[in-house]
Design an enzyme around this catalytic site. Structure first.
Site, short mmCIF file in Angstrom:
data_model
loop_
_atom_site.label_atom_id
_atom_site.label_comp_id
_atom_site.label_asym_id
_atom_site.label_seq_id
_atom_site.Cartn_x
_atom_site.Cartn_y
_atom_site.Cartn_z
N GLN A 87 0.90 -1.28 -0.21
CA GLN A 87 0.01 -0.11 -0.17
C GLN A 87 0.93 1.30 0.17
O GLN A 87 0.52 2.47 -0.21
CB GLN A 87 -0.86 -0.05 1.33
CG GLN A 87 -1.80 -1.37 1.21
CD GLN A 87 -2.70 -1.21 2.75
OE1 GLN A 87 -3.58 -0.66 2.76
NE2 GLN A 87 -1.99 -1.95 3.48
N ASN A 88 2.32 1.09 0.15
CA ASN A 88 3.12 1.89 0.37
C ASN A 88 3.59 2.74 -1.11
O ASN A 88 3.48 2.03 -2.13
CB ASN A 88 4.51 1.58 0.86
CG ASN A 88 4.24 1.11 2.25
OD1 ASN A 88 3.13 1.34 2.97
ND2 ASN A 88 5.06 0.25 3.02
N ASP A 90 6.39 4.45 -1.27
CA ASP A 90 7.86 4.59 -1.45
C ASP A 90 8.33 3.53 -2.24
O ASP A 90 7.74 2.61 -2.52
CB ASP A 90 8.22 4.66 0.15
CG ASP A 90 8.06 3.36 0.86
OD1 ASP A 90 7.52 3.32 1.94
OD2 ASP A 90 8.33 2.27 0.37
N HIS A 105 -1.56 1.27 -4.23
CA HIS A 105 -1.81 2.73 -4.20
C HIS A 105 -0.93 3.70 -5.02
O HIS A 105 -0.89 4.99 -4.75
CB HIS A 105 -1.67 3.02 -2.84
CG HIS A 105 -3.05 2.50 -2.03
ND1 HIS A 105 -2.97 2.36 -0.56
CD2 HIS A 105 -3.96 1.67 -2.27
CE1 HIS A 105 -4.00 1.88 0.10
NE2 HIS A 105 -4.62 1.34 -1.19
N SER A 173 -2.87 -0.86 9.21
CA SER A 173 -3.94 -0.82 10.32
C SER A 173 -5.01 -1.51 9.86
O SER A 173 -5.98 -1.68 10.87
CB SER A 173 -4.01 0.70 10.44
OG SER A 173 -4.34 1.23 9.46
N ASN A 197 2.70 -6.99 13.47
CA ASN A 197 2.28 -5.63 13.65
C ASN A 197 3.01 -5.10 14.84
O ASN A 197 3.06 -5.94 15.99
CB ASN A 197 0.83 -5.00 13.52
CG ASN A 197 0.54 -3.83 13.45
OD1 ASN A 197 1.00 -2.96 13.78
ND2 ASN A 197 -0.35 -3.64 12.33
N LEU A 198 3.15 -3.80 15.35
CA LEU A 198 3.56 -3.49 16.50
C LEU A 198 2.41 -3.50 17.55
O LEU A 198 2.77 -3.70 18.69
CB LEU A 198 3.90 -1.57 16.46
CG LEU A 198 4.74 -1.13 17.14
CD1 LEU A 198 6.06 -2.09 17.36
CD2 LEU A 198 5.11 0.18 16.67
N1 APR Z 1 6.63 -2.42 12.83
C1 APR Z 1 5.59 -2.82 12.56
N2 APR Z 1 4.32 -2.38 12.43
C2 APR Z 1 4.29 -0.94 12.51
C3 APR Z 1 5.52 -0.24 13.10
C4 APR Z 1 6.95 -0.99 13.02
N3 APR Z 1 7.97 -0.40 13.32
N4 APR Z 1 5.07 0.92 13.19
C5 APR Z 1 4.04 1.03 12.95
N5 APR Z 1 3.36 -0.01 12.72
C6 APR Z 1 1.95 -0.35 12.20
C7 APR Z 1 1.11 0.51 13.14
O1 APR Z 1 0.76 -0.10 14.29
C8 APR Z 1 -0.23 0.45 12.20
O2 APR Z 1 -0.94 -0.54 12.42
O3 APR Z 1 1.78 0.01 11.11
C9 APR Z 1 0.38 0.32 10.92
C10 APR Z 1 0.43 1.84 10.14
O4 APR Z 1 -0.66 1.90 10.01
P1 APR Z 1 -1.43 3.29 8.75
O5 APR Z 1 -0.62 4.39 9.27
O6 APR Z 1 -2.96 3.29 8.77
O7 APR Z 1 -0.89 2.66 7.22
P2 APR Z 1 -1.40 1.95 6.70
O8 APR Z 1 -2.09 0.72 6.74
O9 APR Z 1 -0.37 1.40 5.39
O10 APR Z 1 -2.57 2.81 5.48
C11 APR Z 1 -3.18 2.19 4.67
O11 APR Z 1 -4.16 4.32 4.04
O12 APR Z 1 -3.81 6.75 4.13
C12 APR Z 1 -4.10 5.50 3.37
O13 APR Z 1 -3.46 5.23 1.21
C13 APR Z 1 -2.94 5.11 2.52
O14 APR Z 1 -1.86 3.25 2.20
C14 APR Z 1 -2.42 4.10 2.99
C15 APR Z 1 -3.51 3.33 3.68
#
Ligand code: APR
Length: 230
Positions: A87-88, A90, A105, A173, A197-198
Site C-alpha cells: 500500500q506504500n 515509497d 496505491h 492498520s 504489527n507493532l
Molecule cells: N513495525 C510493525 N508495524 C508498525 C511499526 C513497526 N515498526 N510502526 C507502525 N506499525 C504499524 C502500526 O501499528 C499500524 O498498524 O503500522 C500500521 C500503520 O498504519 P497506517 O498508518 O494506517 O498505514 P497503512 O495501514 O499502510 O494505511 C493504509 O491508508 O492513508 C491510506 O493510502 C494510505 O496506504 C495507506 C492506507
C-alpha cells in the site's frame, strides 16, 4: 509454497517514513485525507503537489530496513512463488532488491499525465509543472491512488490471493479497504494467515496468528522460518 505479503506504512516506519495513523495522519496541519484526494488536487494543485514533492524528497533521504531486505531475501529463494503487495508509495522494497512488487496505491517516483494518460518517471518536483514527456502538456499529477479512486492491479492481486498458501500482512492498520479484506479472501481459499504489527490492528481477529513487535525484528525471523522449512 506460494506466499503473498501485504505491506503497509509500518514496514517503512523504522526507515524514518512517517505512517498515516500513528503520526496522527497530519501533514503541515492538513489531515492527509484532505490532501490525498482528487478534489483537493483540483481545488489547490500546488499544495497537493508540494505534499508529494516533500514526501518524495523525504523517501530519497532514507534507506530500506531489515524488514524490506528480508522480503527481498525471501524473493531470491521463492521467486515467482512470492508476491509483495504494498500500500506504500515509497520505493524501499525495490531499493532493498524486491522485483515482484505491486504498488496498489501507486508510487511517488511515477507521474501520471491528466491529459494523455501516459505515465513517466518523476524528474525533479511536479510542483514545477514539468511537461509530460509523451504529450508535452504541463498536466502531470502524482501517480498515486487517492481516496475515491480505484487501487491498481486488483485483478492480479485477487488471483494471487486465491492461489497462495500463506498470506502475511506487515505493518498495516487494516483501516482502508480493499487491502483490509485481503486476509478474508486468502483464508477463504485455504491460506494460512499471519499478521505482523507493532500493536493489534483493526483486523487482527481475522488472522490465524498475530505476532506483535517491530517489523525489522519479526519479518527477518519469519523469513528465516519459511526458508528453513522450504
Ligand atoms: N513495525 C510493525 N508495524 C508498525 C511499526 C513497526 N515498526 N510502526 C507502525 N506499525 C504499524 C502500526 O501499528 C499500524 O498498524 O503500522 C500500521 C500503520 O498504519 P497506517 O498508518 O494506517 O498505514 P497503512 O495501514 O499502510 O494505511 C493504509 O491508508 O492513508 C491510506 O493510502 C494510505 O496506504 C495507506 C492506507
Amino acid at each position: 509454497m506460494r506466499v503473498v505479503v501485504l505491506t503497509g506504512a509500518g514496514i517503512s516506519a523504522e526507515s524514518g517514513v512517517p505512517t498515516f495513523r500513528d503520526a496522527g495522519g497530519l501533514w503541515e496541519g492538513h489531515r492527509v485525507e484532505d490532501v490525498a484526494t482528487p478534489e483537493a488536487f483540483h481545488r489547490d494543485p500546488a499544495t497537493v503537489q508540494r505534499f508529494y514533492d516533500d514526501r518524495r524528497r523525504a523517501v530519497a533521504s532514507v534507506e530500506p530496513n531489515a524488514a524490506h531486505l528480508a522480503l527481498a531475501r525471501l524473493e531470491a529463494s521463492l521467486g515467482d512463488d512470492l508476491l509483495v503487495v504494498t500500500q506504500n508509495i515509497d520505493d524501499l522494497h525495490e531499493r532493498a532488491g524486491s522485483e515482484r512488487v505491486v504498488h496498489m496505491h501507486g508510487r511517488l517516483d511515477s507521474a501520471l499525465c491528466e491529459s494523455c494518460g501516459e505515465r513517466s518517471p518523476v524528474v525533479g518536483d511536479l510542483g514545477d509543472r514539468p511537461a509530460c514527456p509523451a504529450c508535452g502538456r504541463a498536466a502531470l499529477r502524482p501517480d498515486v491512488v487517492w481516496f475515491g479512486e480505484l487501487p491498481y492491479e486488483l485483478d492480479r492481486i485477487d488471483l494471487a490471493l486465491a492461489a497462495c498458501d500463506r498470506f502475511v500482512a506487515v505493518g498495516t492498520s487494516g483501516a482502508v479497504h480493499p487491502a483490509a479484506g485481503f486476509v478474508l479472501t486468502a483464508a477463504g481459499f485455504g491460506a494460512v494467515t499471519l499478521e505482523i504489527n507493532l500493536v493489534e490492528s483493526e483486523v487482527s481477529l481475522l488472522f490465524d496468528e498475530v505476532r506483535l513487535g517491530l517489523a525489522s525484528m519479526l519479518v527477518p525471523a519469519w523469513v528465516d522460518e519459511v526458508l528453513a522449512a522450504a
